[in-house]
Design an enzyme around this catalytic site. Structure first.
Site, PDB file in Angstrom:
ATOM      1  N   GLY A 108      33.978 -42.216  42.075  1.00  0.00           N
ATOM      2  CA  GLY A 108      34.731 -43.351  41.571  1.00  0.00           C
ATOM      3  C   GLY A 108      35.313 -44.257  42.630  1.00  0.00           C
ATOM      4  O   GLY A 108      35.831 -45.340  42.314  1.00  0.00           O
ATOM      5  N   GLU A 109      35.280 -43.862  43.908  1.00  0.00           N
ATOM      6  CA  GLU A 109      35.812 -44.727  44.963  1.00  0.00           C
ATOM      7  C   GLU A 109      34.977 -46.009  45.078  1.00  0.00           C
ATOM      8  O   GLU A 109      33.769 -46.010  44.843  1.00  0.00           O
ATOM      9  CB  GLU A 109      35.812 -43.991  46.310  1.00  0.00           C
ATOM     10  CG  GLU A 109      36.841 -42.901  46.406  1.00  0.00           C
ATOM     11  CD  GLU A 109      36.906 -42.305  47.797  1.00  0.00           C
ATOM     12  OE1 GLU A 109      36.198 -42.803  48.701  1.00  0.00           O
ATOM     13  OE2 GLU A 109      37.670 -41.332  47.984  1.00  0.00           O
ATOM     14  N   HIS A 116      51.326 -65.357  31.767  1.00  0.00           N
ATOM     15  CA  HIS A 116      52.104 -64.993  30.585  1.00  0.00           C
ATOM     16  C   HIS A 116      53.581 -65.341  30.775  1.00  0.00           C
ATOM     17  O   HIS A 116      54.264 -65.703  29.819  1.00  0.00           O
ATOM     18  CB  HIS A 116      51.949 -63.505  30.296  1.00  0.00           C
ATOM     19  CG  HIS A 116      52.628 -63.060  29.039  1.00  0.00           C
ATOM     20  ND1 HIS A 116      52.211 -63.468  27.784  1.00  0.00           N
ATOM     21  CD2 HIS A 116      53.714 -62.257  28.840  1.00  0.00           C
ATOM     22  CE1 HIS A 116      53.005 -62.935  26.869  1.00  0.00           C
ATOM     23  NE2 HIS A 116      53.917 -62.199  27.476  1.00  0.00           N
ATOM     24  N   ASP A 128      55.641 -67.533  18.475  1.00  0.00           N
ATOM     25  CA  ASP A 128      56.882 -66.854  18.853  1.00  0.00           C
ATOM     26  C   ASP A 128      57.633 -67.755  19.831  1.00  0.00           C
ATOM     27  O   ASP A 128      57.123 -68.797  20.250  1.00  0.00           O
ATOM     28  CB  ASP A 128      56.611 -65.468  19.469  1.00  0.00           C
ATOM     29  CG  ASP A 128      55.643 -65.513  20.632  1.00  0.00           C
ATOM     30  OD1 ASP A 128      55.662 -66.505  21.395  1.00  0.00           O
ATOM     31  OD2 ASP A 128      54.854 -64.561  20.797  1.00  0.00           O
ATOM     32  N   LYS A 185      59.066 -64.123  15.322  1.00  0.00           N
ATOM     33  CA  LYS A 185      58.287 -62.889  15.359  1.00  0.00           C
ATOM     34  C   LYS A 185      59.187 -61.694  15.643  1.00  0.00           C
ATOM     35  O   LYS A 185      60.125 -61.787  16.427  1.00  0.00           O
ATOM     36  CB  LYS A 185      57.223 -62.991  16.454  1.00  0.00           C
ATOM     37  CG  LYS A 185      56.377 -61.740  16.632  1.00  0.00           C
ATOM     38  CD  LYS A 185      55.394 -61.886  17.773  1.00  0.00           C
ATOM     39  CE  LYS A 185      56.034 -61.636  19.125  1.00  0.00           C
ATOM     40  NZ  LYS A 185      55.057 -61.569  20.220  1.00  0.00           N
ATOM     41  N   GLY A 194      47.640 -59.249  16.701  1.00  0.00           N
ATOM     42  CA  GLY A 194      48.728 -59.029  15.753  1.00  0.00           C
ATOM     43  C   GLY A 194      49.613 -60.244  15.577  1.00  0.00           C
ATOM     44  O   GLY A 194      49.934 -60.636  14.444  1.00  0.00           O
ATOM     45  N   THR A 195      50.012 -60.863  16.695  1.00  0.00           N
ATOM     46  CA  THR A 195      50.888 -62.040  16.629  1.00  0.00           C
ATOM     47  C   THR A 195      50.190 -63.192  15.917  1.00  0.00           C
ATOM     48  O   THR A 195      50.766 -63.840  15.036  1.00  0.00           O
ATOM     49  CB  THR A 195      51.302 -62.465  18.047  1.00  0.00           C
ATOM     50  OG1 THR A 195      52.037 -61.412  18.660  1.00  0.00           O
ATOM     51  CG2 THR A 195      52.161 -63.721  18.013  1.00  0.00           C
TER      52      THR A 195
END
Length: 325
Positions: A42-43, A134, A175, A198, A231-232
Site C-alpha cells: 500500500g505504500e 466549504h 442552510d 436546517k 440529505g440537505t
C-alpha cells in the site's frame, strides 16, 4: 524563489486525471510525466520523469474519496518536486478534503483542515489554488498564498440559458452556511432569494423545518458548495415542494455523492443536479446529474499565476462574465 521560475510544468495525481488533461488542453500544453505507483503493502511511490530544476510546477490533485490516499499521494508528490529543485510548487486542489472539520465545535476534537494545511506547507507547497472551500476561513490556515476560486461563473450561463431562470425564479440557500453563495447567484441572475432552516439529526439525516421567502408557483434552485449524502438538498427540495414550488433544481460545486446519496437524489423532488468535474463522479440512471467543466477556469488561474498577473478578478464572488474568454 519565485523570480527564478522559468518553464511551467503541469502534473496530475491519480485523483482526477481527466480534469488535469482538460486543463492542459486549454493551456495548449501536455501534462508532465510522473510515475505514481503503489507497492503491494500500500505504500505510494512517486518519481518525476521530467527535469524540474528551476521550473514553475503545478500539481493537480483534488483530495476527494479516498481522501487519505489522495492527500498522502499529494504530499509525496510535493516532497519529490521540492527535492528535485523546482523553483516554485503550486498545489491545485479543486476540492479541498477535510474542509468540514474547520473548527473545534465539540470538546476534544481536532481542527483537521488546519492539520492538512500544515502538512501541505511542510511537504513543500509554495502556493495553493483551490475552489469553493466549504469554509472560507481555511484560507487563513495557510502561511503561504491561497487563491480561492468560485465555480459560479461556470454555472451562471447554464442556469440562465438552459434552466431559463428569470426574475420570477428563486435561488434558495438550504442552510445558513450557504447564504452568501446563494445570494451571489441571486444577484447575478436577478432572481428572488429564500432561505431554508436546517437541523442535522445525525451524520446522514437532515431535517428542513422553516422557509423564509416566497416560492409558491415559482422555479427554485437550491445552491450549495457540496453534497455527499444529498440529505440537505433533498430535505430542502421536499420542503419547497410542500410550500408550492413549481420545479426544484440544485446546483453544487462538488459532487461527492455516496450510494445512499444517489438513491436519495433519485427519489427526491429535484429535477436536475448541476455540478462540476472538480471530482470524478458517476452519472447514474434516474439521478439527472449534469456536469459542467471547470478546466477553463483553472487553466486561466494557473496561467495568471505563472505570468505574475493578478488573479483577484477570478476569485471574486461575482467575477466578470467574460473572464474565461
Amino acid at each position: 524563489m519565485e523570480g527564478y521560475a522559468r518553464d511551467i510544468k503541469l502534473f496530475s495525481g491519480t485523483a482526477n486525471p481527466k480534469l488535469a488533461e482538460a486543463i492542459a488542453r486549454h493551456m495548449g500544453m501536455e501534462l508532465g510525466h510522473v510515475t505514481v505507483e503503489r507497492f503491494p503493502d500500500g505504500e505510494i511511490f512517486v518519481q518525476y520523469r521530467d527535469m524540474l530544476r528551476t521550473s514553475d510546477v503545478f500539481i493537480i490533485q483534488p483530495t476527494c474519496n479516498p481522501v487519505n490516499e489522495n492527500i498522502m499521494e499529494l504530499l509525496i508528490m510535493l516532497d519529490a518536486a521540492r527535492r528535485a529543485s523546482a523553483a516554485r510548487v503550486t498545489v491545485v486542489i479543486p476540492f479541498f478534503g477535510y474542509a468540514r472539520q474547520d473548527r473545534k465545535d465539540r470538546p476534544r476534537v481536532p481542527i483537521t483542515a488546519k492539520l492538512v494545511a500544515n502538512l501541505l506547507t511542510t511537504a513543500g507547497a509554495n502556493r495553493v489554488l483551490t475552489m469553493d472551500l466549504h469554509a472560507q476561513q481555511i484560507q487563513g490556515f495557510f502561511d503561504i498564498p491561497v487563491d480561492h476560486l468560485y465555480a459560479q461563473p461556470v454555472m451562471l450561463a447554464y442556469m440562465r440559458d438552459y434552466l431559463k431562470l428569470n426574475a420570477e425564479s428563486v435561488i434558495v440557500a438550504p442552510d445558513s452556511g450557504s447564504v452568501k453563495l446563494a445570494h451571489g447567484y441571486a444577484d447575478r441572475l436577478h432572481c428572488g432569494f429564500a432561505v431554508v432552516a436546517k437541523r442535522r439529526v445525525n451524520a446522514t439525516t437532515v431535517e428542513s423545518s422553516h422557509l423564509v421567502g416566497d416560492i409558491k408557483g415559482r422555479d427554485c434552485v437550491i445552491c450549495d458548495d457540496l453534497t455527499s449524502t444529498a440529505g440537505t438538498l433533498c430535505a430542502a427540495a421536499d420542503l419547497l415542494k410542500r410550500e408550492g414550488a413549481k420545479k426544484v433544481y440544485a446546483v453544487v460545486s462538488h459532487c461527492l455523492l455516496t450510494d445512499a446519496g444517489y438513491e436519495r437524489l433519485k427519489n427526491s423532488a429535484i429535477e436536475e443536479l448541476i455540478t462540476t468535474n472538480s471530482v470524478p463522479h458517476e452519472d447514474r440512471e434516474g439521478c439527472h446529474v449534469h456536469t459542467l467543466c471547470i478546466a477553463p477556469l483553472l487553466a486561466k488561474a494557473i496561467q495568471r499565476i505563472h505570468d505574475g498577473d493578478s488573479v483577484s478578478c477570478l476569485f471574486q464572488t461575482n467575477p466578470p462574465e467574460d473572464f474565461l474568454l
